[in-house]
Design an enzyme around this catalytic site. Structure first.
Site, PDB file in Angstrom:
ATOM      1  N   LYS A 171       1.041  -1.209  -0.116  1.00  4.18           N
ATOM      2  CA  LYS A 171      -0.001  -0.063  -0.042  1.00  4.18           C
ATOM      3  C   LYS A 171       0.895   1.430   0.066  1.00  4.18           C
ATOM      4  CE  LYS A 171      -2.104   2.834   3.160  1.00  4.18           C
ATOM      5  NZ  LYS A 171      -1.903   3.938   2.264  1.00  4.18           N
ATOM      6  N   GLY A 223       6.334   5.733   8.634  1.00  2.00           N
ATOM      7  CA  GLY A 223       5.395   6.735   8.645  1.00  2.00           C
ATOM      8  C   GLY A 223       5.580   7.510   9.848  1.00  2.00           C
ATOM      9  N   VAL A 227       0.771   6.945  13.836  1.00  3.20           N
ATOM     10  CA  VAL A 227       0.121   5.834  13.384  1.00  3.20           C
ATOM     11  C   VAL A 227       0.755   4.491  13.524  1.00  3.20           C
ATOM     12  CG1 VAL A 227      -0.629   5.059  10.799  1.00  3.20           C
ATOM     13  CG2 VAL A 227      -1.143   7.132  11.365  1.00  3.20           C
ATOM     14  N   GLU A 245       9.379   2.154  11.209  1.00  2.03           N
ATOM     15  CA  GLU A 245      10.137   3.302  10.885  1.00  2.03           C
ATOM     16  C   GLU A 245       9.469   4.517  11.068  1.00  2.03           C
ATOM     17  OE1 GLU A 245      13.667   2.500  10.626  1.00  2.03           O
ATOM     18  OE2 GLU A 245      13.321   4.780  11.369  1.00  2.03           O
ATOM     19  N   CYS A 279      12.754  11.846   7.244  1.00  3.20           N
ATOM     20  CA  CYS A 279      12.779  11.370   8.775  1.00  3.20           C
ATOM     21  C   CYS A 279      14.266  11.579   9.295  1.00  3.20           C
ATOM     22  CB  CYS A 279      12.419   9.908   8.869  1.00  3.20           C
ATOM     23  SG  CYS A 279      13.103   8.705   7.560  1.00  3.20           S
ATOM     24  N   GLU A 379       8.238  16.350  16.090  1.00  7.53           N
ATOM     25  CA  GLU A 379       8.840  16.217  14.643  1.00  7.53           C
ATOM     26  C   GLU A 379       7.878  17.062  13.714  1.00  7.53           C
ATOM     27  OE1 GLU A 379       7.869  12.941  12.038  1.00  7.53           O
ATOM     28  OE2 GLU A 379      10.021  12.940  11.609  1.00  7.53           O
TER      29      GLU A 379
END
Ligand code: TXE
Length: 478
Positions: A171, A223, A227, A245, A279, A379
């Protein structure tokens, strides 16, 4: 006609579509992409399950050939695909092309790994008994991917998944379906047997259904932390395997003895390139007093050379941010920063064109901040960085480590003593000396620690920890 999902080797229409727009120019529609229905997600999972016995027992040479073919196609299509990536995601053309080329490297590397799955035989403590430990695929894997590296992240998950004999339900992010579709098209056209690689497009509903499915043995997720935590809990609750991650709040330490030009380049690259949407971006610049004034001045001067513009314009260095939600988030954090006691805006760039059609946001640098401020703890995922002044190396190390995250960290220094100490004591998973905090090799373990990651690392040989598990055998030869 909308681009379709790939289910059991068949391109399959949906009932709804994602209208994919160019963040550099929202009047430009990149394409319409079919959203997978719940029934189609289940069909994709069933197709992957049905394809598993054949694929996992296929002679590895077939897997080698498929992965090399995919690598060749990615290389051959790197220019048009890189441009499509830039148009869809907003990173500049050169970075888009480089990302497609990097994706090919993952497939080529893991083509070789398909022959090196390994295992070992050894002695038993019991007389005459032989021991063997073999690595085997874990089964159907679900790959849930973000938008910021829309082909490299799917590539670095797909290549080991297939090399080690797993089948895949993939996905892509709902913000970057074009790159997800491109990868599926190439894997399919290169001859993946039906059901070995399935594409299901859509938003979090699709990912949630994958995470909950007992027929998916493992989920590899990249992501947001919010989540990611939910996905980890869901998969673990049903006894599945999961790796995640989850982003970072990465420090770049600049010591008094740093090469100032190099330190500024590391900071500009780490904090602002790819619009801060990495990231591994360095959003906390931890600087010792002796170099603070010079460093800040040189960084502000360098920032003024950064041209903000559409991803495909040749002069652009900083493209747009991905979408309106991210634009709002960036703006809000700048307001939060302005309201924090003592913080000052040292530089704030604006695009120099009127009535932009896209989501443009110029780099912002805060000075005189402290590590307890919200802008230094949360973040942001945009081109926003803060300078945190510190007295010396010891304080710099303590500040660098004082974060719930632990993905990457860097130090700029000419001191071997401090460089080595930092590599040893930094709590991040990836550490750099005189290099930006972003930018990694494909054959070396990649992954964070603390709140930045969960489970096995990715890339290189580390990938087999997630995509395989072991079968132990005891045999008495008669
Ligand atoms: O991430 P999400 P988004 C961070 C960054 C950014 C924020 C939002 O801070 O501002 O995340 O980005 C799927 N069950 N990073 O919205 O929402 C979703 O459809 C299962 C850091 O892209 O976490 C997408 O495919 N799946 C990061 C994927 O999860 C679900 C890179 C990631 O979406 C789901 C990108 C659910 N309940 C953003 N809900 C990094 N580590 O580099 C959503 N998804």
């Amino acid at each position: 006609m909308p681009f379709e999902n790939l289910i059991g080797g068949t391109w399959t229409a949906g009932t709804e579509v994602i209208v994919n727009r160019n963040p550099s120019d929202m009047t430009d529609t990149v394409g319409e992409y079919a959203v997978a229905t719940d029934a189609q997600i289940d069909e994709a999972i069933a197709a992957a399950k049905a394809a598993l016995p054949g694929w996992s027992d296929t002679p590895p040479q077939l897997r080698v050939d498929l992965l090399n073919a995919v690598a060749d196609r990615l290389d051959a299509e790197r220019e048009p695909l890189g441009e499509l990536l830039a148009r869809e995601e907003g990173k500049i053309r050169a970075d888009g092309i480089a990302e497609v080329a990097r994706s090919a490297q993952f497939f080529r590397y893991f083509a070789g790994e398909a022959l090196r799955i390994g295992g070992y035989i050894g002695p038993s403590v019991r007389p005459d008994v032989r021991v063997s430990v073999m690595r085997r695929p874990i089964g159907v894997v679900g790959l849930i991917c973000p938008w910021n590296f829309p082909i490299a992240i799917p590539a670095w998950k797909t290549a080991p998944a297939l090399a080690y004999g797993n089948t895949v339900v993939f996905k892509p992010s709902e913000w970057t379906p074009a790159m997800g579709y491109a990868l599926a098209r190439i894997v399919h056209e290169c001859g993946a047997p039906d059901g070995v690689f399935n594409l299901v497009m859509g938003d979090g509903r699709v990912g949630h259904r994958m995470a909950a499915s007992p027929d998916i043995a493992g989920i590899s997720f990249t992501g947001s932390a919010a989540v990611g935590r939910k996905v980890i809990a869901e998969v673990a609750a049903r006894g599945g395997k999961v790796q995640a991650e989850l982003g970072g709040k990465n420090p770049l330490v600049v010591l008094d003895d740093a090469d100032i030009d190099n330190a500024v380049e590391c900071a500009v690259n780490g904090a602002f390139f790819q619009t801060g949407q990495r990231c591994t971006a360095s959003s906390r610049l931890v600087v010792t007093h002796g170099i603070l004034g010079l460093f800040t001045e040189a960084l502000v001067a360098r920032m003024k050379t950064l041209t903000i513009g559409p991803a495909l314009a040749s002069s652009t260095v900083i493209g747009p941010v991905i979408n309106e939600a991210q634009l709002d988030k960036d703006r809000q954090y700048v307001e939060i920063g302005r309201a924090e006691d003592g913080a000052v805006v040292a530089a704030e760039l604006h695009p120099d064109f009127n009535e932009p059609q896209g989501h443009y946001f110029g780099p912002v640098l805060f000075a005189n901040t402290s590590n307890t401020m919200r802008i230094n703890r949360e973040e942001i995922f945009g081109p926003v960085a803060s300078i945190i002044p510190v007295a010396d190396y010891d304080e710099a190390l303590a500040v660098a480590n004082d974060t719930p995250y632990g993905l990457s960290a860097g130090i700029c220094t000419r001191s071997l003593k401090y460089a080595q100490d930092f590599l040893l004591k930094s709590e991040a998973g990836i550490n750099t000396v005189n290099l930006p905090t972003a930018g990694v090799d494909y054959h070396i373990p990649f992954g964070g620690r603390k709140g930045s990651a969960y489970g096995a690392k990715e890339h290189g040989m580390a990938a087999h920890e997630f995509y395989t598990d072991t079968r132990t055998g005891y045999m008495l030869p008669l």
